[in-house]
Motif scaffolding. Structure first.
Motif, short mmCIF file in Angstrom:
data_model
loop_
_atom_site.label_atom_id
_atom_site.label_comp_id
_atom_site.label_asym_id
_atom_site.label_seq_id
_atom_site.Cartn_x
_atom_site.Cartn_y
_atom_site.Cartn_z
N UNK A 119 24.60 -11.55 -30.38
CA UNK A 119 25.25 -12.74 -29.81
C UNK A 119 24.19 -13.35 -28.89
N UNK A 120 23.52 -14.39 -29.36
CA UNK A 120 22.28 -14.84 -28.72
C UNK A 120 22.40 -15.16 -27.24
N UNK A 121 23.32 -16.01 -26.83
CA UNK A 121 23.37 -16.34 -25.39
C UNK A 121 23.66 -15.12 -24.52
N UNK A 122 24.56 -14.26 -24.99
CA UNK A 122 24.93 -13.09 -24.19
C UNK A 122 23.77 -12.10 -24.13
N UNK A 123 23.12 -11.86 -25.26
CA UNK A 123 22.00 -10.92 -25.29
C UNK A 123 20.82 -11.43 -24.46
N UNK A 124 20.55 -12.71 -24.51
CA UNK A 124 19.45 -13.25 -23.72
C UNK A 124 19.74 -13.16 -22.23
N UNK A 183 17.80 -22.44 -23.10
CA UNK A 183 19.15 -22.73 -22.60
C UNK A 183 19.63 -21.73 -21.56
N UNK A 184 19.05 -20.54 -21.52
CA UNK A 184 19.48 -19.57 -20.51
C UNK A 184 19.07 -20.01 -19.11
N UNK A 185 18.00 -20.80 -19.01
CA UNK A 185 17.47 -21.18 -17.71
C UNK A 185 16.78 -20.05 -16.99
N UNK A 186 16.66 -18.90 -17.64
CA UNK A 186 16.11 -17.71 -16.99
C UNK A 186 14.65 -17.48 -17.30
N UNK A 187 14.10 -18.27 -18.22
CA UNK A 187 12.74 -18.01 -18.69
C UNK A 187 11.88 -19.27 -18.60
N UNK A 258 9.96 -14.19 -17.65
CA UNK A 258 11.13 -14.31 -16.80
C UNK A 258 10.79 -15.16 -15.58
N UNK A 259 11.67 -16.12 -15.28
CA UNK A 259 11.51 -16.92 -14.08
C UNK A 259 11.60 -16.06 -12.82
N UNK A 260 11.03 -16.55 -11.75
CA UNK A 260 11.24 -15.94 -10.44
C UNK A 260 12.73 -16.01 -10.13
N UNK A 261 13.32 -14.88 -9.72
CA UNK A 261 14.75 -14.81 -9.48
C UNK A 261 15.22 -15.79 -8.40
N UNK A 262 14.32 -16.17 -7.50
CA UNK A 262 14.71 -17.12 -6.47
C UNK A 262 15.07 -18.47 -7.07
N UNK A 263 14.51 -18.76 -8.26
CA UNK A 263 14.76 -20.05 -8.90
C UNK A 263 15.89 -19.98 -9.93
N UNK A 264 16.41 -18.79 -10.15
CA UNK A 264 17.46 -18.65 -11.15
C UNK A 264 18.34 -17.47 -10.81
N UNK A 265 19.44 -17.73 -10.15
CA UNK A 265 20.34 -16.65 -9.74
C UNK A 265 21.54 -16.53 -10.66
N UNK A 266 21.58 -17.34 -11.70
CA UNK A 266 22.75 -17.33 -12.59
C UNK A 266 22.87 -16.04 -13.38
N UNK A 267 21.76 -15.32 -13.56
CA UNK A 267 21.80 -14.13 -14.40
C UNK A 267 21.98 -12.85 -13.59
N UNK A 268 22.07 -12.97 -12.26
CA UNK A 268 22.34 -11.79 -11.44
C UNK A 268 23.79 -11.38 -11.61
N UNK A 269 24.00 -10.08 -11.56
CA UNK A 269 25.39 -9.61 -11.56
C UNK A 269 25.43 -8.20 -11.02
#
Length: 269
Positions: A119-124, A183-187, A258-269
């Motif tokens: 499942x591409x979005x979830x796996x990414x 589209x993930x915004x994480x990379x 991978x982007x710097x986490x400071x610029x992308x916090x949407x993938x933290x959990x």
């Protein structure tokens, strides 16, 4: 057969998959390491690891490997092969979408011949979660060069005749894969490269390889038997008794940092 069913159907012939599917050359991992700058001893999570064809190759380089695979039969073969080659590989029976791995624990997450089943979005998002900021992902596939010889051209035509022409996908960048990563915004923007690969098989191996294809296994029994007869007739036309066939592949590889986490916090959990 639905995609999820086909993905898990490999469990029923894990030994054949391990025996007949092509591996991966050193050049592929050289390029991944160089382009992503992950160092000589990266921590790597290999998602959808199967029987470990890529996992073991990376472990052989001294990379610290964790193999994630939902199929117990596939994972058992991976563990046996790791033990036989004295590689210390951590294994996790889980999906690529929910690995259970710790956040930010890896320098690299890979998917070898597997991302199309996810499942591409979830796996990414999961890959972004488990990889440290500045680490990377690598998605790669062996794609057969269908036009390399008359035998392989006829082989592809046989798949087409049985309505399973998906096997004839040509090497080349998939805009869909690059778009999904973006589209993930994480990379950071992804990068595509290719390296050559090859596999040499005898008659039995060539037939065995064909029958590791999920869409061949999904044929009705009568049609599958006819497919085998037609495949053997094809080999008789092209391959001398006792001969072997070289199958050239192009490995398509999409990588991203991978982007710097400071610029992308949407993938933290």
């Amino acid at each position: 057969m639905m995609s999820a069913e086909r993905a898990r159907s490999f469990d029923a012939w894990a030994a054949e998959y391990d025996r007949y599917r092509p591996g991966y050359p050193t050049e592929l991992f050289d390029e991944i390491a160089r382009r992503l700058g992950i160092g000589d001893r990266p921590r790597v999570a290999d998602l959808g690891a199967g029987t470990g064809l890529a996992t073991l190759a990376m472990a052989g380089r001294g990379w610290s490997m964790t193999a994630v695979e939902p199929g117990a039969p596939m994972l058992e073969i991976l563990r046996e092969r790791a033990a036989a080659s004295n590689h210390d590989i951590a294994t996790v029976e889980a999906s690529a979408e929910d690995t259970g791995l710790p956040t930010g624990a890896f320098d690299l997450a890979t998917a070898a011949q597997a991302f199309h089943w996810f499942d591409h979005p979830v796996a990414l998002r999961e890959m972004a979660r488990v990889v440290r900021p500045g680490g990377g992902i690598a998605l790669f596939w062996n794609v057969r060069d269908a036009a390399a010889s008359p035998l392989l051209a006829d082989y592809n035509a046989l798949f087409d005749a049985y309505g399973i022409g998906v096997d004839s996908r040509l090497p080349g960048r998939s805009a869909g894969t690059a778009r999904r990563i973006a589209e993930t915004g994480a990379f950071e923007p992804s990068e595509f490269f290719q390296v050559p690969n090859r596999q040499v098989l005898d008659r039995a191996g060539f037939i065995g390889l064909a029958f590791t294809k999920s869409y061949v296994r999904a044929l009705e029994p009568e049609m599958r038997a006819r497919f085998r007869d037609d495949l053997e007739a094809l080999i008789d036309r092209h391959l001398p008794a006792g001969g072997s066939v070289e199958i050239p592949y192009i490995i398509d590889c999409e990588i991203a940092r991978r982007n710097d986490r400071r610029n992308d916090r949407r993938n933290d959990r």
